[in-house]
Design a protein around this motif. Sequence first.
Motif, PDB file in Angstrom:
ATOM      1  N   VAL A 344      35.458  47.552  32.752  1.00  0.00           N
ATOM      2  CA  VAL A 344      35.925  46.557  33.714  1.00  0.00           C
ATOM      3  C   VAL A 344      36.763  45.487  33.021  1.00  0.00           C
ATOM      4  CG1 VAL A 344      35.188  44.841  35.397  1.00  0.00           C
ATOM      5  CG2 VAL A 344      33.939  46.988  35.199  1.00  0.00           C
ATOM      6  N   ALA A 345      36.258  44.958  31.898  1.00  0.00           N
ATOM      7  CA  ALA A 345      36.956  43.876  31.215  1.00  0.00           C
ATOM      8  C   ALA A 345      38.278  44.341  30.607  1.00  0.00           C
ATOM      9  CB  ALA A 345      36.056  43.272  30.133  1.00  0.00           C
ATOM     10  N   LYS A 346      38.283  45.508  29.966  1.00  0.00           N
ATOM     11  CA  LYS A 346      39.512  45.971  29.328  1.00  0.00           C
ATOM     12  C   LYS A 346      40.574  46.323  30.361  1.00  0.00           C
ATOM     13  CE  LYS A 346      40.328  45.974  25.787  1.00  0.00           C
ATOM     14  NZ  LYS A 346      40.150  46.780  24.610  1.00  0.00           N
ATOM     15  N   ALA A 347      40.159  46.886  31.493  1.00  0.00           N
ATOM     16  CA  ALA A 347      41.126  47.135  32.563  1.00  0.00           C
ATOM     17  C   ALA A 347      41.722  45.819  33.048  1.00  0.00           C
ATOM     18  CB  ALA A 347      40.455  47.876  33.718  1.00  0.00           C
ATOM     19  N   ALA A 348      40.891  44.790  33.190  1.00  0.00           N
ATOM     20  CA  ALA A 348      41.391  43.484  33.622  1.00  0.00           C
ATOM     21  C   ALA A 348      42.385  42.922  32.618  1.00  0.00           C
ATOM     22  CB  ALA A 348      40.222  42.515  33.814  1.00  0.00           C
ATOM     23  N   VAL A 349      42.104  43.050  31.329  1.00  0.00           N
ATOM     24  CA  VAL A 349      42.997  42.530  30.293  1.00  0.00           C
ATOM     25  C   VAL A 349      44.349  43.243  30.334  1.00  0.00           C
ATOM     26  CG1 VAL A 349      43.342  42.451  27.800  1.00  0.00           C
ATOM     27  CG2 VAL A 349      41.184  41.691  28.764  1.00  0.00           C
ATOM     28  N   PHE A 350      44.333  44.561  30.451  1.00  0.00           N
ATOM     29  CA  PHE A 350      45.587  45.303  30.493  1.00  0.00           C
ATOM     30  C   PHE A 350      46.386  44.981  31.760  1.00  0.00           C
ATOM     31  CE2 PHE A 350      44.584  48.515  27.097  1.00  0.00           C
ATOM     32  CZ  PHE A 350      45.789  48.384  26.422  1.00  0.00           C
ATOM     33  N   LEU A 351      45.692  44.838  32.883  1.00  0.00           N
ATOM     34  CA  LEU A 351      46.401  44.497  34.115  1.00  0.00           C
ATOM     35  C   LEU A 351      46.992  43.092  34.037  1.00  0.00           C
ATOM     36  CD1 LEU A 351      44.105  45.970  36.928  1.00  0.00           C
ATOM     37  CD2 LEU A 351      45.973  47.046  35.663  1.00  0.00           C
ATOM     38  N   ALA A 352      46.247  42.163  33.456  1.00  0.00           N
ATOM     39  CA  ALA A 352      46.780  40.812  33.280  1.00  0.00           C
ATOM     40  C   ALA A 352      47.982  40.834  32.339  1.00  0.00           C
ATOM     41  CB  ALA A 352      45.699  39.884  32.738  1.00  0.00           C
ATOM     42  N   ALA A 353      47.881  41.596  31.271  1.00  0.00           N
ATOM     43  CA  ALA A 353      48.998  41.698  30.327  1.00  0.00           C
ATOM     44  C   ALA A 353      50.222  42.319  30.996  1.00  0.00           C
ATOM     45  CB  ALA A 353      48.579  42.524  29.114  1.00  0.00           C
TER      46      ALA A 353
END
Length: 498
Positions: A344-353
């Motif tokens: 969940v967190a890594k997907a959020a980071v990539f989407l934010a990036a």
Amino acid sequence: MSGISFAAPWIPLLILLPLMAGALSFLFGPRGHRSLLAATMTGIWFSLIRLILEFENAGLQHYPIGGWGAPLGIDLRADGLSLAMLGMTATVGSFISLYALGYFAGDENRGIRFWPLWWLLWGALNAVFLSADLFNLYVTLELLSLSAVGLVVLAGDRDSLAAGLRYLLAALAGSLAYLMGVALLYGAYGTLSLERMAGLFRPEPANTLAASLITVGLMLKTALFPLHFWLPPAHGSALAPVSALLSGLVIKASFYMLLRLWFEVFPSALTEVFTQGIGSLGAIAVFAGAWLAFHQEKLKMLIAWSTVTQIGYLFLTFPLAAASPAGALTALSGGVYLAVSHAVAKAAVFLAAGAMLKVTDEDRIDRLEGVGRHLPISLFAFAMAGVSLMGLPPSGGFIAKWLLLNAALSSGQWWWAAVLVLGGLASAAYIFRVLRRCFLPPREYAAFHPVPLVMPLAALSLAGIALALGLAAAYPLRLLQTGTPLLLEASAPSTVAP
């Protein structure tokens, strides 16, 4: 939870719905993807919720395909561990799908190619988590790998094509090693069923070779150090929603298989040399990945190397779970919960990036000045997800690392506790490096472009879920612990989340 139900039609639907959507997406134009997405996601979530309710009422769920179960046919199986992974896939996949609608809004050619591959990938992930025999796992893992490679090269530039080819060769090598191990086990026991083989496996030389081949193949697909060479280029050069899928979901499939096989089928072969060795590789990955992430010049490459670090944490589960039966459930719960929280967190980071890069047209970290002013939602999502990656309260990453710390200290393996604590500090270094740059004033001639609101909102939603996994961990952990590998279920005590 001791009963077994053989009437679970929701199991095949979780596989068939995304596969059917993948086939239908070829017939729909760009405008039809929204309707297909809404219908398929509704069907998947309805089937998953019904399956969870069936599991709560009747226990372990089996579905014999075509009415022919093992050993003649193929069985699908759903337990708590499977349901936790299915829920992870549905949650992350749903928000990435919404993000993709905005991301590909002005790029119909790539969008048309993205959706069929994504639906095939989603179906393959669900099939991996529901498969109950070694060969079916191979078939579904191959579908998963080929779909992932196709998504990597979707960017179409030189870097993504080279990364996709490297990924393909690594995936094929891992599959070949896995298949050779399966062939040896089938020759020894005449069955491919996980449940049937669980009570038959003995650590004889040929069987140990088979388990080793399977393990190396799956470690290559998971990208554990030193077999991680393909991951940073593939994840760093892919399009933002693809990077989120790869880091958040795809690598979890092979890790899930390793846990399932070693703690359910091969537990008699678990030796201290093996578990401490694989834990050592994980520890090296934690620090080497963090060091290389901190020194990256491009944002997505920094996040990709961060994935190498997080994979290292996952493999600390092996020495901690194998140390003693009393701490096995705590360690396994922590390892799987860490996988879910990281997804969940890594997907959020990539989407934010991805949103940041759309706004600035820059991938270099030293040119992200002003993002905090022009894209506050995405930057806030990046920071919130970073809290979970660092393992700070009140996130799901904190709960997972707390469980692993308890397992390390209760078994006297203080060195793994040190890795968990120091690794969190190392992760904080590269996360704060990005945040500091984004809060600086914009450059004089910087240009910022608008992005669809759904992109930052999807990232923020996933980041919020990463924190919610820490605030509401009781039910997910209870569901997960009822799916602890069968051979450990009777001897392991219950664990209370902090």
